[in-house]
Design a protein around this motif. Structure first.
Motif, mmCIF file in Angstrom:
data_model
loop_
_atom_site.group_PDB
_atom_site.id
_atom_site.type_symbol
_atom_site.label_atom_id
_atom_site.label_comp_id
_atom_site.label_asym_id
_atom_site.label_seq_id
_atom_site.Cartn_x
_atom_site.Cartn_y
_atom_site.Cartn_z
ATOM 1 N N ARG A 68 -2.257 -72.731 -37.547
ATOM 2 C CA ARG A 68 -3.324 -72.821 -36.552
ATOM 3 C C ARG A 68 -2.905 -72.118 -35.272
ATOM 4 N N TYR A 69 -3.864 -71.426 -34.677
ATOM 5 C CA TYR A 69 -3.604 -70.690 -33.440
ATOM 6 C C TYR A 69 -3.692 -71.606 -32.222
ATOM 7 N N GLY A 70 -4.551 -72.631 -32.280
ATOM 8 C CA GLY A 70 -4.659 -73.607 -31.204
ATOM 9 C C GLY A 70 -5.767 -73.304 -30.224
ATOM 10 N N SER A 71 -6.004 -74.263 -29.331
ATOM 11 C CA SER A 71 -7.057 -74.123 -28.327
ATOM 12 C C SER A 71 -6.702 -72.996 -27.366
ATOM 13 N N CYS A 72 -7.752 -72.328 -26.850
ATOM 14 C CA CYS A 72 -7.553 -71.123 -26.048
ATOM 15 C C CYS A 72 -8.062 -71.296 -24.630
ATOM 16 N N ASP A 73 -7.556 -70.453 -23.751
ATOM 17 C CA ASP A 73 -8.050 -70.444 -22.373
ATOM 18 C C ASP A 73 -9.281 -69.551 -22.294
ATOM 19 N N ALA A 74 -9.747 -69.290 -21.092
ATOM 20 C CA ALA A 74 -10.985 -68.523 -20.902
ATOM 21 C C ALA A 74 -10.869 -67.091 -21.398
ATOM 22 N N THR A 75 -9.636 -66.575 -21.522
ATOM 23 C CA THR A 75 -9.445 -65.194 -21.968
ATOM 24 C C THR A 75 -9.318 -65.084 -23.485
ATOM 25 N N GLY A 76 -9.284 -66.237 -24.182
ATOM 26 C CA GLY A 76 -9.129 -66.218 -25.630
ATOM 27 C C GLY A 76 -7.685 -66.309 -26.089
ATOM 28 N N LEU A 77 -6.762 -66.515 -25.161
ATOM 29 C CA LEU A 77 -5.336 -66.654 -25.508
ATOM 30 C C LEU A 77 -5.024 -68.130 -25.707
ATOM 31 N N SER A 78 -4.367 -68.460 -26.811
ATOM 32 C CA SER A 78 -4.058 -69.865 -27.066
ATOM 33 C C SER A 78 -3.032 -70.352 -26.047
ATOM 34 N N TYR A 79 -3.123 -71.643 -25.730
ATOM 35 C CA TYR A 79 -2.182 -72.203 -24.774
ATOM 36 C C TYR A 79 -0.754 -72.180 -25.316
ATOM 37 N N THR A 80 -0.611 -72.283 -26.611
ATOM 38 C CA THR A 80 0.723 -72.220 -27.213
ATOM 39 C C THR A 80 1.345 -70.837 -26.960
ATOM 40 N N GLU A 81 0.572 -69.774 -27.211
ATOM 41 C CA GLU A 81 1.075 -68.428 -26.969
ATOM 42 C C GLU A 81 1.262 -68.178 -25.480
ATOM 43 N N LYS A 82 0.367 -68.722 -24.673
ATOM 44 C CA LYS A 82 0.457 -68.562 -23.227
ATOM 45 C C LYS A 82 1.757 -69.183 -22.691
ATOM 46 N N GLU A 83 2.112 -70.354 -23.193
ATOM 47 C CA GLU A 83 3.355 -71.019 -22.805
ATOM 48 C C GLU A 83 4.562 -70.201 -23.265
ATOM 49 N N ASP A 113 -11.165 -68.832 -39.573
ATOM 50 C CA ASP A 113 -11.893 -67.756 -38.900
ATOM 51 C C ASP A 113 -11.046 -66.488 -38.885
ATOM 52 N N ARG A 114 -11.663 -65.387 -39.305
ATOM 53 C CA ARG A 114 -10.935 -64.136 -39.450
ATOM 54 C C ARG A 114 -10.337 -63.666 -38.118
ATOM 55 N N ALA A 115 -11.091 -63.738 -37.036
ATOM 56 C CA ALA A 115 -10.598 -63.286 -35.733
ATOM 57 C C ALA A 115 -9.429 -64.143 -35.260
ATOM 58 N N THR A 116 -9.549 -65.443 -35.504
ATOM 59 C CA THR A 116 -8.472 -66.367 -35.096
ATOM 60 C C THR A 116 -7.219 -66.127 -35.921
ATOM 61 N N LEU A 117 -7.395 -65.888 -37.214
ATOM 62 C CA LEU A 117 -6.244 -65.614 -38.085
ATOM 63 C C LEU A 117 -5.520 -64.341 -37.657
ATOM 64 N N LYS A 118 -6.282 -63.370 -37.185
ATOM 65 C CA LYS A 118 -5.683 -62.131 -36.721
ATOM 66 C C LYS A 118 -4.808 -62.379 -35.485
ATOM 67 N N LYS A 119 -5.322 -63.205 -34.561
ATOM 68 C CA LYS A 119 -4.553 -63.562 -33.378
ATOM 69 C C LYS A 119 -3.290 -64.326 -33.763
ATOM 70 N N LEU A 120 -3.453 -65.238 -34.732
ATOM 71 C CA LEU A 120 -2.306 -66.037 -35.183
ATOM 72 C C LEU A 120 -1.222 -65.140 -35.777
ATOM 73 N N LYS A 121 -1.638 -64.162 -36.568
ATOM 74 C CA LYS A 121 -0.676 -63.247 -37.188
ATOM 75 C C LYS A 121 0.081 -62.455 -36.121
ATOM 76 N N VAL A 122 -0.655 -61.965 -35.118
ATOM 77 C CA VAL A 122 -0.017 -61.204 -34.031
ATOM 78 C C VAL A 122 0.976 -62.084 -33.283
ATOM 79 N N PHE A 123 0.598 -63.334 -33.050
ATOM 80 C CA PHE A 123 1.477 -64.267 -32.345
ATOM 81 C C PHE A 123 2.755 -64.530 -33.147
ATOM 82 N N LYS A 124 2.614 -64.733 -34.444
ATOM 83 C CA LYS A 124 3.783 -64.967 -35.297
ATOM 84 C C LYS A 124 4.739 -63.772 -35.257
ATOM 85 N N GLU A 125 4.177 -62.578 -35.298
ATOM 86 C CA GLU A 125 5.016 -61.387 -35.262
ATOM 87 C C GLU A 125 5.759 -61.288 -33.921
ATOM 88 N N LYS A 126 5.096 -61.717 -32.860
ATOM 89 C CA LYS A 126 5.737 -61.723 -31.543
ATOM 90 C C LYS A 126 6.913 -62.698 -31.526
#
Length: 350
Positions: A68-83, A113-126
Motif C-alpha cells: 500500500r502506498y498510503g494516504s497522500c497530501d494535497a500534492t498526491g505524495l504519500s505521507y510515508t514517502e514524504k517522511e 488502483d493503477r496510478a497508485t501502484l505506479k507511485k508505490l513502485k517508484v517509492f520502492k525503487e527509491k
C-alpha cells in the motif's frame, strides 16, 4: 557513557500494524526509543511540523513498505514517502524494509488502483537505493530489523540520548581531560623556556670563550715564495665573518679564501688561487668552532665527483649568529640615536 538512540518508525498504518509492532518490539528490546506513527494523525497537515521535529530529533529512521502506498497530501505524495524524503534530506540514516514480492499477501491490504501502484513502485525503487532488507513476515522482520540497526549503530554512530547524571559525569571527565592537556601544554612551554634560558647562558659563555681565544693566521700571496706572517684575530671575529656564509654550507677551500679576504682583510688580487691560508690552520680553527658547538660537517648529499669537504652552522651556531647580528644592529641603532641627538644639539646651539 551508554546512549539510547531514538528510532523513527514509518509505514502505512492499518495494513502493517502487526509488522510495525514487531519492529518497535525489536527496538525496545535493544534498549532504545521507538517513535511510532500511531502517535500522529498522518493525514493531518497541521501535524507535519510536529512529525518533522520528531524526525529531526531521531537518530535513525526506519520505513516499512508492503503493498500500500498510503494516504497522500494535497500534492498526491504519500505521507510515508514524504517522511522518508525528509529524513534522507536531513541526513538521518534511513533503513528500508520492503516485503518480499514472492510472499503471498492479503488483497484487502493491497492497492489496486493503477496510478497508485505506479507511485508505490517508484517509492520502492527509491527505498532500494539505500540500505534495504526484504522480509517475509513479522518474525522475519523482527530479526532483520535488529541486525540492520546493530550494523547502523556501528557504521553510522549518532549522538543519542543519555541520562543527565551521565552527561554531568562526562562533562567532569571532559574537564579533567582538558585540564590535563592544558597542564601538559604548560609543562611543555615551561620546558621550552628552560631550554631557551640554557641556550642563552651557553651563548654568553661561548662568546666570552671565543673573544678570549686568538689565532695568528698566515697568508700566501702571489708574489711570495713562502707564507707571510698574517695578523692575529679572535675566534669571535673569525666566526662573525664565516658564519653568514656557512648558513647553508661552505667548502673547505672557500673557507680558506674567505678567511684571507674577509677576516685578514687581504685583497683577493694579492692571494694565490689555492689555499691562501694554511689548510691545517683552517682545519684547526674549524675543530675549535666545532668543539664550541658552533659548526659541524655538512650532511647534505653531493655528487660522487664532488670530493670537497663542506662545513655548515649547527643549530646552536645559527642561534649564536642571530645573537651577534642582533647586538650589532642594536649598537648601530644606539649610535644613530646618539649622532641624531648630537646634530640636533648643534642646530639648537647655532
Amino acid at each position: 557513557m551508554s546512549a539510547k538512540y531514538q528510532v523513527f518508525v514509518s509505514s502505512t498504518y492499518m495494513d502493517l500494524s502487526g509488522e510495525r509492532d514487531s519492529v518497535i518490539k525489536a527496538i525496545l528490546e535493544m534498549g532504545h526509543i521507538p517513535v511510532g506513527m500511531e502517535m500522529f494523525s498522518a493525514a493531518d497537515e497541521e501535524q507535519w511540523n510536529v512529525i518533522k521535529k520528531q524526525i529531526d530529533q531521531s537518530d535513525y529512521y526506519i520505513v516499512i513498505v508492503a503493498h500500500r502506498y498510503g494516504s497522500c497530501d494535497a500534492t498526491g505524495l504519500s505521507y510515508t514517502e514524504k517522511e522518508y524524503d525528509y529524513a534522507v534530506s536531513q541526513g538521518v540514516p534511513a533503513l528500508g524494509f520492503v516485503v518480499d514480492d514472492d510472499i503471498s499477501w492479503p488483497k484487502d491490504k493491497s492497492d489496486t488502483d493503477r496510478a497508485t501502484l505506479k507511485k508505490l513502485k517508484v517509492f520502492k525503487e527509491k527505498v532500494k537505493l539505500k540500505h534495504v532488507s526484504f522480509w517475509k513476515n513479522g518474525e522475519d522482520l523482527y530479526g532483520r530489523c535488529s541486525i540492520a540497526l546493530m550494523k547502523a549503530f556501528n557504521t553510522y554512530p549518532r549522538e543519542g540520548w543519555v541520562r543527565a547524571s551521565q552527561v554531568q559525569d562526562a562533562a567532569a571527565a571532559k574537564e579533567i581531560v582538558r585540564l590535563s592537556s592544558e597542564n601538559a601544554s604548560l609543562r611543555e612551554r615551561l620546558h621550552g623556556f628552560e631550554i631557551a634560558a640554557d641556550v642563552e647562558v651557553a651563548i654568553e659563555k661561548t662568546i666570552v670563550t671565543m673573544r678570549a681565544n686568538k689565532r695568528k693566521i698566515s697568508v700566501w700571496k702571489k708574489t711570495s715564495t713562502d707564507w707571510d706572517e698574517g695578523k692575529e684575530i679572535t675566534l669571535y671575529q673569525l666566526f662573525e665573518v664565516l658564519a653568514p656564509e656557512m648558513q647553508v654550507e661552505l667548502a673547505l677551500p672557500e673557507i680558506s679564501r674567505f678567511t684571507a679576504t674577509h677576516a685578514l682583510s687581504v685583497s683577493a688580487k694579492e692571494l694565490r688561487a689555492s689555499w691562501p691560508t694554511p689548510r691545517n690552520v683552517i682545519r684547526s680553527l674549524l675543530a675549535d668552532l666545532a668543539a664550541l658547538g658552533c659548526v659541524a660537517p655538512s650532511n647534505k648529499r653531493k655528487p660522487v665527483a664532488d670530493k670537497e669537504e663542506y662545513w655548515a652552522l649547527s643549530d646552536f651556531g645559527v642561534k649564536l649568529l642571530a645573537r651577534m647580528r642582533r647586538r650589532r644592529l642594536e649598537r648601530l641603532e644606539s649610535l644613530t640615536k646618539i649622532e641624531n641627538k648630537a646634530e640636533k644639539d648643534v642646530k639648537t646651539d647655532a
